[in-house]
Design a protein around this motif. Structure first.
Motif, PDB file in Angstrom:
ATOM      1  N   GLU A  27       0.812  -1.215   0.000  1.00 43.21           N
ATOM      2  CA  GLU A  27       0.000   0.000   0.000  1.00 43.21           C
ATOM      3  C   GLU A  27       0.843   1.262   0.000  1.00 43.21           C
ATOM      4  N   ILE A  28       1.861   1.319   0.836  1.00 52.72           N
ATOM      5  CA  ILE A  28       2.671   2.539   0.941  1.00 52.72           C
ATOM      6  C   ILE A  28       3.486   2.774  -0.318  1.00 52.72           C
ATOM      7  N   THR A  29       4.248   1.763  -0.717  1.00 45.53           N
ATOM      8  CA  THR A  29       5.138   1.944  -1.867  1.00 45.53           C
ATOM      9  C   THR A  29       4.365   2.082  -3.171  1.00 45.53           C
ATOM     10  N   GLU A  31       1.515   3.518  -3.565  1.00 47.64           N
ATOM     11  CA  GLU A  31       1.027   4.902  -3.598  1.00 47.64           C
ATOM     12  C   GLU A  31       2.137   5.847  -4.024  1.00 47.64           C
ATOM     13  N   TRP A  32       3.358   5.626  -3.510  1.00 45.49           N
ATOM     14  CA  TRP A  32       4.495   6.449  -3.938  1.00 45.49           C
ATOM     15  C   TRP A  32       4.717   6.335  -5.436  1.00 45.49           C
ATOM     16  N   ILE A  33       4.697   5.100  -5.922  1.00 40.85           N
ATOM     17  CA  ILE A  33       4.975   4.844  -7.337  1.00 40.85           C
ATOM     18  C   ILE A  33       3.919   5.498  -8.225  1.00 40.85           C
ATOM     19  N   LYS A  34       2.647   5.387  -7.841  1.00 36.53           N
ATOM     20  CA  LYS A  34       1.578   5.929  -8.676  1.00 36.53           C
ATOM     21  C   LYS A  34       1.574   7.460  -8.663  1.00 36.53           C
ATOM     22  N   GLU A  35       2.092   8.068  -7.615  1.00 37.12           N
ATOM     23  CA  GLU A  35       2.153   9.526  -7.551  1.00 37.12           C
ATOM     24  C   GLU A  35       3.369  10.083  -8.284  1.00 37.12           C
ATOM     25  N   ASP A  36       4.336   9.239  -8.593  1.00 33.72           N
ATOM     26  CA  ASP A  36       5.573   9.691  -9.226  1.00 33.72           C
ATOM     27  C   ASP A  36       5.324  10.012 -10.702  1.00 33.72           C
ATOM     28  N   PRO A  37       5.891  11.117 -11.222  1.00 30.83           N
ATOM     29  CA  PRO A  37       5.682  11.499 -12.625  1.00 30.83           C
ATOM     30  C   PRO A  37       6.150  10.445 -13.629  1.00 30.83           C
ATOM     31  N   ARG A  38       7.035   9.542 -13.206  1.00 29.68           N
ATOM     32  CA  ARG A  38       7.534   8.509 -14.114  1.00 29.68           C
ATOM     33  C   ARG A  38       6.596   7.315 -14.243  1.00 29.68           C
ATOM     34  N   TYR A  39       5.533   7.322 -13.463  1.00 32.58           N
ATOM     35  CA  TYR A  39       4.618   6.173 -13.449  1.00 32.58           C
ATOM     36  C   TYR A  39       4.072   5.844 -14.843  1.00 32.58           C
ATOM     37  N   ALA A  40       3.713   6.878 -15.611  1.00 31.84           N
ATOM     38  CA  ALA A  40       3.128   6.663 -16.936  1.00 31.84           C
ATOM     39  C   ALA A  40       4.110   6.006 -17.902  1.00 31.84           C
ATOM     40  N   VAL A  41       5.400   6.099 -17.613  1.00 33.14           N
ATOM     41  CA  VAL A  41       6.419   5.513 -18.482  1.00 33.14           C
ATOM     42  C   VAL A  41       6.782   4.100 -18.028  1.00 33.14           C
ATOM     43  N   THR A  42       6.871   3.900 -16.729  1.00 35.60           N
ATOM     44  CA  THR A  42       7.350   2.620 -16.202  1.00 35.60           C
ATOM     45  C   THR A  42       6.247   1.592 -15.998  1.00 35.60           C
ATOM     46  N   TYR A 169       9.827  -3.578   8.260  1.00 31.71           N
ATOM     47  CA  TYR A 169       8.828  -3.896   9.276  1.00 31.71           C
ATOM     48  C   TYR A 169       7.561  -3.045   9.115  1.00 31.71           C
ATOM     49  N   THR A 170       7.707  -1.855   8.551  1.00 30.65           N
ATOM     50  CA  THR A 170       6.548  -1.009   8.269  1.00 30.65           C
ATOM     51  C   THR A 170       5.831  -1.483   7.013  1.00 30.65           C
ATOM     52  N   LEU A 171       6.610  -1.881   6.016  1.00 30.23           N
ATOM     53  CA  LEU A 171       6.027  -2.323   4.748  1.00 30.23           C
ATOM     54  C   LEU A 171       5.361  -3.688   4.861  1.00 30.23           C
ATOM     55  N   LYS A 172       5.917  -4.546   5.705  1.00 33.97           N
ATOM     56  CA  LYS A 172       5.404  -5.914   5.862  1.00 33.97           C
ATOM     57  C   LYS A 172       5.125  -6.197   7.337  1.00 33.97           C
ATOM     58  N   PRO A 173       4.151  -5.532   7.937  1.00 35.11           N
ATOM     59  CA  PRO A 173       3.913  -5.693   9.379  1.00 35.11           C
ATOM     60  C   PRO A 173       3.443  -7.090   9.779  1.00 35.11           C
ATOM     61  N   ASP A 174       2.921  -7.857   8.833  1.00 36.29           N
ATOM     62  CA  ASP A 174       2.402  -9.186   9.161  1.00 36.29           C
ATOM     63  C   ASP A 174       3.437 -10.293   8.976  1.00 36.29           C
ATOM     64  N   VAL A 175       4.665  -9.923   8.593  1.00 39.34           N
ATOM     65  CA  VAL A 175       5.711 -10.917   8.361  1.00 39.34           C
ATOM     66  C   VAL A 175       6.754 -10.806   9.459  1.00 39.34           C
ATOM     67  N   ASN A 176       7.144 -11.938  10.018  1.00 39.92           N
ATOM     68  CA  ASN A 176       8.179 -11.952  11.051  1.00 39.92           C
ATOM     69  C   ASN A 176       9.558 -12.028  10.401  1.00 39.92           C
ATOM     70  N   PHE A 177      10.355 -10.994  10.635  1.00 40.47           N
ATOM     71  CA  PHE A 177      11.691 -10.934  10.062  1.00 40.47           C
ATOM     72  C   PHE A 177      12.737 -11.110  11.155  1.00 40.47           C
ATOM     73  N   SER A 178      13.819 -11.730  10.804  1.00 39.89           N
ATOM     74  CA  SER A 178      14.953 -11.866  11.692  1.00 39.89           C
ATOM     75  C   SER A 178      16.190 -11.412  10.940  1.00 39.89           C
ATOM     76  N   THR A 179      17.098 -10.742  11.632  1.00 45.19           N
ATOM     77  CA  THR A 179      18.326 -10.294  10.973  1.00 45.19           C
ATOM     78  C   THR A 179      19.125 -11.473  10.439  1.00 45.19           C
ATOM     79  N   ASN A 180      18.917 -12.657  11.001  1.00 43.99           N
ATOM     80  CA  ASN A 180      19.608 -13.843  10.491  1.00 43.99           C
ATOM     81  C   ASN A 180      19.097 -14.265   9.122  1.00 43.99           C
TER      82      ASN A 180
END
Length: 205
Positions: A27-29, A31-42, A169-180
Protein backbone atom coordinates in the motif's frame (compact mmCIF):
# COMPACT_ATOMS: atom_id res chain seq x y z
CA UNK A 1 21.15 -18.30 -25.63
CA UNK A 2 20.22 -20.08 -28.87
CA UNK A 3 18.99 -17.08 -30.80
CA UNK A 4 15.32 -18.07 -30.88
CA UNK A 5 14.59 -17.37 -27.24
CA UNK A 6 14.10 -21.01 -26.33
CA UNK A 7 16.69 -21.04 -23.57
CA UNK A 8 15.01 -18.03 -21.95
CA UNK A 9 11.42 -19.18 -22.27
CA UNK A 10 11.02 -20.69 -18.82
CA UNK A 11 12.86 -18.01 -16.85
CA UNK A 12 11.07 -15.24 -18.73
CA UNK A 13 7.73 -16.92 -18.10
CA UNK A 14 8.23 -17.24 -14.35
CA UNK A 15 9.53 -13.67 -14.05
CA UNK A 16 6.61 -12.30 -16.04
CA UNK A 17 4.17 -14.48 -14.12
CA UNK A 18 5.23 -12.90 -10.85
CA UNK A 19 5.03 -9.33 -12.14
CA UNK A 20 1.66 -9.92 -13.79
CA UNK A 21 -0.19 -11.79 -11.06
CA UNK A 22 1.46 -10.16 -8.04
CA UNK A 23 1.66 -6.59 -9.27
CA UNK A 24 0.94 -4.82 -5.99
CA UNK A 25 4.03 -3.39 -4.29
CA UNK A 26 2.32 -2.83 -0.96
CA UNK A 27 0.00 0.00 0.00
CA UNK A 28 2.67 2.54 0.94
CA UNK A 29 5.14 1.94 -1.87
CA UNK A 30 2.47 1.52 -4.54
CA UNK A 31 1.03 4.90 -3.60
CA UNK A 32 4.50 6.45 -3.94
CA UNK A 33 4.97 4.84 -7.34
CA UNK A 34 1.58 5.93 -8.68
CA UNK A 35 2.15 9.53 -7.55
CA UNK A 36 5.57 9.69 -9.23
CA UNK A 37 5.68 11.50 -12.63
CA UNK A 38 7.53 8.51 -14.11
CA UNK A 39 4.62 6.17 -13.45
CA UNK A 40 3.13 6.66 -16.94
CA UNK A 41 6.42 5.51 -18.48
CA UNK A 42 7.35 2.62 -16.20
CA UNK A 43 3.86 1.12 -15.80
CA UNK A 44 1.26 0.24 -18.42
CA UNK A 45 -0.81 -2.48 -20.03
CA UNK A 46 0.53 -5.98 -20.69
CA UNK A 47 -0.72 -9.36 -21.83
CA UNK A 48 -0.86 -12.39 -19.55
CA UNK A 49 2.30 -14.55 -19.69
CA UNK A 50 0.15 -17.67 -19.98
CA UNK A 51 0.10 -18.92 -23.57
CA UNK A 52 -3.57 -19.93 -23.32
CA UNK A 53 -4.80 -16.75 -21.63
CA UNK A 54 -5.21 -13.63 -23.73
CA UNK A 55 -6.37 -11.26 -21.01
CA UNK A 56 -4.58 -7.97 -20.49
CA UNK A 57 -4.10 -5.95 -17.33
CA UNK A 58 -3.12 -2.37 -16.67
CA UNK A 59 -0.78 -1.15 -13.96
CA UNK A 60 1.95 -3.66 -14.89
CA UNK A 61 5.61 -2.61 -14.44
CA UNK A 62 6.34 -2.69 -18.19
CA UNK A 63 9.80 -1.27 -17.57
CA UNK A 64 10.69 -4.72 -16.21
CA UNK A 65 7.96 -6.97 -17.62
CA UNK A 66 9.24 -9.60 -20.04
CA UNK A 67 6.78 -10.74 -22.68
CA UNK A 68 8.73 -13.99 -22.84
CA UNK A 69 7.49 -16.98 -24.78
CA UNK A 70 4.09 -15.46 -25.58
CA UNK A 71 4.75 -12.27 -27.54
CA UNK A 72 8.45 -11.54 -27.35
CA UNK A 73 10.81 -14.48 -27.64
CA UNK A 74 13.41 -12.24 -29.24
CA UNK A 75 12.76 -9.06 -27.29
CA UNK A 76 15.81 -7.12 -26.17
CA UNK A 77 15.04 -6.75 -22.49
CA UNK A 78 16.25 -3.82 -20.47
CA UNK A 79 18.89 -4.93 -18.00
CA UNK A 80 20.05 -2.53 -15.31
CA UNK A 81 23.48 -3.43 -14.03
CA UNK A 82 24.12 -0.19 -12.21
CA UNK A 83 22.82 3.27 -13.06
CA UNK A 84 24.16 6.71 -12.23
CA UNK A 85 20.86 7.43 -10.52
CA UNK A 86 21.57 4.74 -7.94
CA UNK A 87 25.03 6.16 -7.27
CA UNK A 88 23.51 9.53 -6.39
CA UNK A 89 20.99 7.93 -4.05
CA UNK A 90 23.75 5.88 -2.41
CA UNK A 91 25.88 9.02 -2.02
CA UNK A 92 22.96 10.83 -0.39
CA UNK A 93 22.51 7.93 2.04
CA UNK A 94 26.23 7.86 2.85
CA UNK A 95 26.32 11.61 3.52
CA UNK A 96 23.20 11.39 5.67
CA UNK A 97 24.72 8.62 7.79
CA UNK A 98 28.19 10.10 8.17
CA UNK A 99 27.03 13.67 8.83
CA UNK A 100 23.40 13.56 10.08
CA UNK A 101 23.28 17.30 10.75
CA UNK A 102 24.06 18.22 7.12
CA UNK A 103 20.57 17.68 5.74
CA UNK A 104 21.01 20.05 2.80
CA UNK A 105 24.21 18.30 1.66
CA UNK A 106 22.60 14.88 1.36
CA UNK A 107 19.40 16.31 -0.09
CA UNK A 108 21.41 18.11 -2.76
CA UNK A 109 22.56 14.76 -4.15
CA UNK A 110 19.00 13.50 -4.48
CA UNK A 111 17.91 16.69 -6.20
CA UNK A 112 20.93 16.64 -8.50
CA UNK A 113 19.93 13.15 -9.62
CA UNK A 114 16.29 14.15 -10.09
CA UNK A 115 17.32 17.13 -12.23
CA UNK A 116 19.90 15.27 -14.33
CA UNK A 117 19.08 11.57 -14.64
CA UNK A 118 15.29 11.44 -14.90
CA UNK A 119 12.85 11.82 -17.76
CA UNK A 120 10.65 13.71 -17.17
CA UNK A 121 12.83 15.99 -15.07
CA UNK A 122 11.53 15.86 -11.51
CA UNK A 123 11.01 18.76 -9.14
CA UNK A 124 13.39 19.17 -6.22
CA UNK A 125 12.51 17.58 -2.90
CA UNK A 126 11.74 20.29 -0.35
CA UNK A 127 10.36 20.60 3.16
CA UNK A 128 12.92 18.26 4.77
CA UNK A 129 14.04 19.60 8.14
CA UNK A 130 15.01 16.54 10.20
CA UNK A 131 17.36 13.62 9.73
CA UNK A 132 14.44 11.20 10.02
CA UNK A 133 12.60 12.95 7.20
CA UNK A 134 15.75 12.90 5.12
CA UNK A 135 16.20 9.14 5.53
CA UNK A 136 12.56 8.59 4.60
CA UNK A 137 13.05 10.62 1.42
CA UNK A 138 16.18 8.66 0.55
CA UNK A 139 14.36 5.36 1.00
CA UNK A 140 11.41 6.61 -1.04
CA UNK A 141 13.81 7.54 -3.84
CA UNK A 142 15.22 4.00 -3.86
CA UNK A 143 11.66 2.76 -4.40
CA UNK A 144 10.33 5.17 -7.01
CA UNK A 145 13.53 5.53 -9.03
CA UNK A 146 14.77 1.93 -9.04
CA UNK A 147 11.56 -0.04 -8.34
CA UNK A 148 13.01 -3.56 -8.67
CA UNK A 149 16.42 -2.98 -10.24
CA UNK A 150 18.96 -5.31 -8.64
CA UNK A 151 16.58 -5.68 -5.69
CA UNK A 152 17.99 -2.37 -4.42
CA UNK A 153 14.76 -1.32 -2.65
CA UNK A 154 14.81 -4.60 -0.68
CA UNK A 155 18.33 -3.98 0.58
CA UNK A 156 17.39 -0.39 1.42
CA UNK A 157 14.31 -1.62 3.31
CA UNK A 158 16.40 -3.73 5.67
CA UNK A 159 19.16 -1.10 5.92
CA UNK A 160 17.33 2.21 6.35
CA UNK A 161 15.31 2.77 9.51
CA UNK A 162 11.88 4.33 9.89
CA UNK A 163 10.51 5.09 13.35
CA UNK A 164 13.37 3.24 15.01
CA UNK A 165 13.50 0.05 12.96
CA UNK A 166 14.14 -0.99 9.34
CA UNK A 167 11.53 0.05 6.79
CA UNK A 168 10.73 -3.59 5.99
CA UNK A 169 8.83 -3.90 9.28
CA UNK A 170 6.55 -1.01 8.27
CA UNK A 171 6.03 -2.32 4.75
CA UNK A 172 5.40 -5.91 5.86
CA UNK A 173 3.91 -5.69 9.38
CA UNK A 174 2.40 -9.19 9.16
CA UNK A 175 5.71 -10.92 8.36
CA UNK A 176 8.18 -11.95 11.05
CA UNK A 177 11.69 -10.93 10.06
CA UNK A 178 14.95 -11.87 11.69
CA UNK A 179 18.33 -10.29 10.97
CA UNK A 180 19.61 -13.84 10.49
CA UNK A 181 17.38 -14.03 7.41
CA UNK A 182 18.69 -10.87 5.76
CA UNK A 183 20.45 -11.40 2.45
CA UNK A 184 23.06 -8.82 1.47
CA UNK A 185 24.63 -8.32 -1.99
CA UNK A 186 28.15 -8.49 -0.55
CA UNK A 187 29.23 -11.08 2.06
CA UNK A 188 30.20 -9.71 5.49
CA UNK A 189 33.71 -11.15 5.19
CA UNK A 190 34.29 -9.19 1.98
CA UNK A 191 33.05 -5.96 3.55
CA UNK A 192 35.36 -6.38 6.53
CA UNK A 193 38.32 -7.21 4.28
CA UNK A 194 37.92 -4.05 2.20
CA UNK A 195 37.52 -1.30 4.76
CA UNK A 196 40.05 1.13 3.27
CA UNK A 197 38.80 4.23 1.49
CA UNK A 198 38.60 3.96 -2.30
CA UNK A 199 39.51 7.09 -4.27
CA UNK A 200 36.89 8.44 -6.67
CA UNK A 201 37.53 8.27 -10.41
CA UNK A 202 39.04 11.54 -11.74
CA UNK A 203 36.45 13.89 -13.20
CA UNK A 204 33.47 12.43 -11.33
CA UNK A 205 31.72 14.33 -8.57
Amino acid sequence: YLGDGSSFSWSEFTYSYGLYYNKEFGEITHEWIKEDPRYAVTFGEARSPETWQEERKDDIPVKLYHRGRVEGLNDKYTSYNFRYAELYIMKAELLALTNPSDISGALAELNKMRATYTDPVLPAITGVSTHEQLMDEIFKEYVVTLIMENESPWFAAVRIEHEGRPWIYTLKPDVNFSTNQYCWPIPDDEIKAHSNKIDQNPGLE
